[in-house]
Design a protein around this motif. Structure first.
Motif, PDB file in Angstrom:
ATOM      1  N   ASN A  30      52.504   0.641  -2.099  1.00 19.47           N
ATOM      2  CA  ASN A  30      52.670  -0.281  -3.221  1.00 19.47           C
ATOM      3  C   ASN A  30      53.331  -1.601  -2.813  1.00 19.47           C
ATOM      4  N   VAL A  41      56.322  -2.377  -2.275  1.00 25.23           N
ATOM      5  CA  VAL A  41      57.661  -2.635  -2.804  1.00 25.23           C
ATOM      6  C   VAL A  41      58.698  -1.758  -2.107  1.00 25.23           C
ATOM      7  N   PHE A  62      61.023  -5.978  -3.256  1.00 24.82           N
ATOM      8  CA  PHE A  62      60.273  -6.690  -4.298  1.00 24.82           C
ATOM      9  C   PHE A  62      60.512  -8.188  -4.197  1.00 24.82           C
ATOM     10  N   ASP A  78      54.932  -9.758  -5.604  1.00 24.18           N
ATOM     11  CA  ASP A  78      54.715  -8.383  -6.061  1.00 24.18           C
ATOM     12  C   ASP A  78      54.715  -8.350  -7.582  1.00 24.18           C
ATOM     13  N   ALA A  97      52.718  -2.583  -9.752  1.00 24.38           N
ATOM     14  CA  ALA A  97      52.559  -1.843  -8.503  1.00 24.38           C
ATOM     15  C   ALA A  97      53.478  -0.625  -8.451  1.00 24.38           C
TER      16      ALA A  97
END
Lengths: 380, 153
Positions: free
Chosen positions: A164, A166, A183, A188, A192
């Motif tokens: 993702n 992050v 993040f 981002d 997500a």
């Protein structure tokens, strides 16, 4: 070097340099290979696995040992070095690379680097107790960095991004495995990480999870699909952590620590390190356990090598450093080493593993680099 | 200022975040005190004096007082050392086979600790016998664990 004839797991061995390779990376189409070699990063073109890779570029801006290299999905190479710098190398149409210095703002060596899956940011671990998350700023035409500092107590050895983009897992010499949020606003999206079992809020730099392992952590790797993170430590263990803090641990079969790991599928992991050959672990109903050795040289006891009489010393107990001992005895007595001595593909510790080929979500081939200056491809 | 290479630049930087000995102590939720440990030491002594070395070793290697201060650890160490030295050489292998991997790791810690103190050095032979048998049973795994573990006995 004699290939280990009884083992079909070694696909290719490339002896590339006369220096340790701390890190290597293939481009996503597997046509380019970047390795670290002292203060340069060497880029090779690999046409097929049966022929030696051809050197196509030497990236030589660093003035201290390069510790890590990674290639993004867009083909950008990032290198970081003990000179406290990182460079992003943009591929040009003529096959050369244009370097851009990244402002890391650290006062110790950079130790590890990893592109986020989307290729728009990367994280650099350092001995300055800092993880620098770096991204490109259009307005300034510059790679800038944001720091994650707390509560890191010592050198960061390894980093891994969740799919993702992050969650960022990190391990180091303070013995903690940690999951941070990397993040970056504007890069981002909250979608997500929506519904992530690891937490609900992910502001930049926040500590999501922390676990004390106690020994140096050498490598960490996400398996995003099943929300697990695996890591190897200097006490010779492979550990698998889930989002609830559940931990499974398994020992290296010969006791020697691992330097690197690669997920094969949701229930299999390959590790490699100081025993110079990869080892496969698999998850069964009772938890993770040793499955098999790849390219392991048979023990001295099982392959009797012709030894001259009077050589059976009391130190010949078949456990520690026996092949080296025999080698020197042979050299001493006959001035040569017998041809029956078998070597594994890697003659020194393996530093890094990476998936090389996949089919149906299953990794079928892995690549490795080692202190012996070799790149080896194994079939799992 | 001729010796400028030896200047400790971190001392001038409060933000340097230099690692201290304190940082390396593992996080313990509870620090065990000498009083809390007394019953276990008594139990250990009575087990070893009654000759049940196997149970005594099991007891000693389970939940060792990692978080205790040095004096408490030393008291516990003396009790463990008594147990270790009262064993008959022939029994060692069987006792070791009865230990699980975690217990073997703790035992290695006590063997190394024993060899590092004067009281243990007087009994060096028996400690080495333990050590030899342990590597035969468990290989180098417990030693690798011992070398990399910050939880000390």
């Amino acid at each position: 070097m004699l290939p280990n004839v009884n083992d079909k797991s070694v696909l290719a061995v490339f002896k590339l340099v006369k220096a340790p390779i701390y890190s290597h990376c293939f481009s996503s189409d597997r046509s380019l290979l970047a390795i670290t070699c002292e203060t340069s990063c060497l880029v090779y073109r690999l046409t097929n696995i049966n022929s030696q890779p051809k050197l196509v570029a030497t990236l030589a801006n660093h003035d201290k040992t390069i510790t890590a290299v990674d290639i993004s999905i867009h083909g950008r190479i990032v290198t970081c070095s003990q000179d406290r710098n990182a460079y992003v190398w943009e591929p040009l149409s003529d096959g050369s690379y244009k370097p851009t210095l990244v402002l890391l703002r650290i006062n110790r060596a950079a130790t590890s680097v990893s592109w986020a899956p989307n290729g728009y940011k990367f994280a650099v671990g350092s001995s300055a107790r800092i993880i620098a998350v770096c991204y490109y700023e259009q307005e300034n035409n510059w790679w800038v960095s944001k720091h994650i500092k707390k509560p890191i107590k010592s050198t960061i050895n390894c980093l891994s991004w969740h799919e993702n983009g992050v969650l960022l897992a990190a391990g180091g010499t303070d013995g903690f495995i940690r999951v941070f949020s990397g993040f970056i606003k504007g890069l981002d999206t909250k979608e997500a990480v929506a519904g992530s079992p690891w937490g609900s809020k992910f502001p930049f730099g926040s500590l999501i999870k922390e676990l004390y392992q106690g020994s140096y952590i050498h490598d960490v790797e996400w398996r995003s699909k099943i929300e697990k993170v695996a890591y190897v430590a200097h006490d010779g263990t492979l550990n698998i952590l889930d989002s609830q803090g559940g931990l499974q641990s398994v020992n290296s079969p010969d006791g020697l620590p691992f330097r690197s790991l690669a997920w094969i599928n949701d229930h299999e992991i390959v590790c490699a390190g100081y025993s110079c050959h990869p080892i496969l672990f698999s998850e069964a109903s009772q938890g993770w356990k040793f499955a098999k050795n790849l390219d392991k040289v048979a023990d001295a006891a099982q392959t009797p090598v012709a030894t001259g009489e009077g050589e059976e010393g009391e130190d010949d107990n078949g456990t520690f450093g026996i092949s080296a001992l025999r080698k020197f005895k042979e050299l001493d007595l006959k001035g040569k080493v017998t041809t029956s001595v078998k070597e594994s593909a890697h003659e020194n510790a393996i530093m890094e593993l990476a998936p090389f080929a996949e089919s149906n979500g299953q990794v079928t081939q892995i690549s490795s680099c080692g202190l012996d200056g070799k790149i080896v491809l194994y079939t799992v | 200022m001729s010796d400028w290479r030896r200047i400790d630049i971190d001392a001038f930087d409060p933000e340097s975040g230099r690692l201290t000995a304190q940082d390396l102590i593992p996080p313990y939720s509870h620090v065990i005190t000498a009083q809390e440990l007394q019953p276990k030491i008594q139990q250990l002594r009575s087990l070893s004096s009654s000759g049940d070395i196997s149970s005594a070793i099991k007891l000693a290697t389970n939940d060792p007082p990692y978080s205790a201060d040095d004096a408490t650890k030393a008291q516990y160490m003396m009790a463990v050392l008594e147990t270790l030295t009262q064993v008959r050489q022939a029994d060692i292998t069987n006792i070791l086979k009865g230990l699980n991997p975690q217990e073997q790791v703790v035992l290695v810690k006590y063997l190394y600790k024993g060899m590092s103190i004067t009281e243990g050095q007087k009994q060096g032979g028996i400690l080495l016998a333990w050590f030899e048998k342990l590597t035969q049973v468990a290989g180098v795994t417990p030693i690798v664990h011992y070398l990399s573990d910050r939880q000390t006995v």
